[in-house]
Design a protein around this motif. Structure first.
Motif, short mmCIF file in Angstrom:
data_model
loop_
_atom_site.label_atom_id
_atom_site.label_comp_id
_atom_site.label_asym_id
_atom_site.label_seq_id
_atom_site.Cartn_x
_atom_site.Cartn_y
_atom_site.Cartn_z
N GLY A 1 0.80 -1.21 0.00
CA GLY A 1 0.00 0.00 0.00
C GLY A 1 0.84 1.27 0.00
N SER A 2 0.13 2.38 0.11
CA SER A 2 0.78 3.69 0.04
C SER A 2 0.30 4.60 1.16
CB SER A 2 0.48 4.37 -1.30
OG SER A 2 0.94 3.60 -2.38
N ARG B 1 0.95 8.97 2.45
CA ARG B 1 1.61 10.25 2.26
C ARG B 1 1.79 10.90 3.62
NH1 ARG B 1 -0.95 15.72 -0.25
NH2 ARG B 1 -1.85 15.71 1.84
N ARG C 1 10.82 3.75 -4.24
CA ARG C 1 9.49 3.56 -3.63
C ARG C 1 8.98 4.84 -2.96
NH1 ARG C 1 8.93 0.25 0.57
NH2 ARG C 1 11.09 0.51 1.30
N PHE C 2 9.88 5.62 -2.42
CA PHE C 2 9.51 6.86 -1.72
C PHE C 2 9.91 8.07 -2.56
CE2 PHE C 2 9.77 5.26 2.99
CZ PHE C 2 8.95 4.19 2.65
N THR C 3 9.12 9.12 -2.44
CA THR C 3 9.40 10.37 -3.12
C THR C 3 9.10 11.52 -2.16
OG1 THR C 3 8.73 9.43 -5.25
CG2 THR C 3 8.89 11.83 -5.11
N TYR D 1 5.98 10.73 0.00
CA TYR D 1 5.07 9.78 -0.61
C TYR D 1 5.72 8.40 -0.53
CZ TYR D 1 2.83 13.91 -2.59
OH TYR D 1 2.19 15.12 -2.75
N ASN E 1 5.30 4.48 -1.38
CA ASN E 1 4.60 3.48 -2.17
C ASN E 1 5.24 2.11 -1.97
OD1 ASN E 1 2.85 5.44 -3.51
ND2 ASN E 1 4.67 6.05 -4.66
N SER E 2 4.51 1.08 -2.37
CA SER E 2 5.00 -0.30 -2.26
C SER E 2 5.55 -0.56 -0.87
CB SER E 2 6.07 -0.56 -3.32
OG SER E 2 5.56 -0.32 -4.61
#
Length: 126
Positions: free
Chosen positions: A16-17, A19, A67-69, A82, A84-85
């Motif tokens: 999942g994700s 923020r 995976r992260f931003t 953010y 993700n995964s």
């Protein structure tokens, strides 16, 4: 007074994700690099990411790269992470930190970490 407040943590299933947000006050947001760190109880704090001053340069640790931003919204004095995964090993309390001397390079967050938020808990279930 410089203050940082993290939010956005929670429980999410693997894959999942989420923020995360780091809202800052008491300083001109674009003048300070922001670092994201995480810590699991009983383990050393780990640097996750950072975003730089003015040019929004970024850094990601190998464990989250791809995976992260992270990004910043100077108008809102907020930096976002953010994620993700997500994996169970991403479970931790996530903190943002800053200092007027800090900068973000391709090697990571450098300088002091004088100011810290209280953290937000991220739990990733398998």
């Amino acid at each position: 007074e410089v203050q940082l407040v993290e939010s956005g943590g929670g429980l999410v299933q693997a894959g999942g994700s989420l923020r995360l947000s780091c809202a800052g006050s008491g300083f001109t947001f674009g003048d300070y690099a922001i670092g994201w760190f995480r810590q699991v109880s009983g383990k050393e704090r780990e640097e996750v990411s950072c975003i730089g001053v003015y040019d929004d340069s970024t850094y990601y640790s190998d464990s989250v790269k791809g995976r992260f931003t992270t990004s910043s919204d100077h108008a809102k004095n907020t930096v976002y992470l953010y994620m993700n995964s997500l994996k169970p090993e991403d479970t931790a309390i996530y903190y943002c930190a800053t200092d007027e001397s800090a900068y973000c390079s391709r090697y990571g967050f450098a300088g002091a970490t004088t100011y810290w938020g209280k953290g937000t808990l991220v739990t990733v279930s398998s």
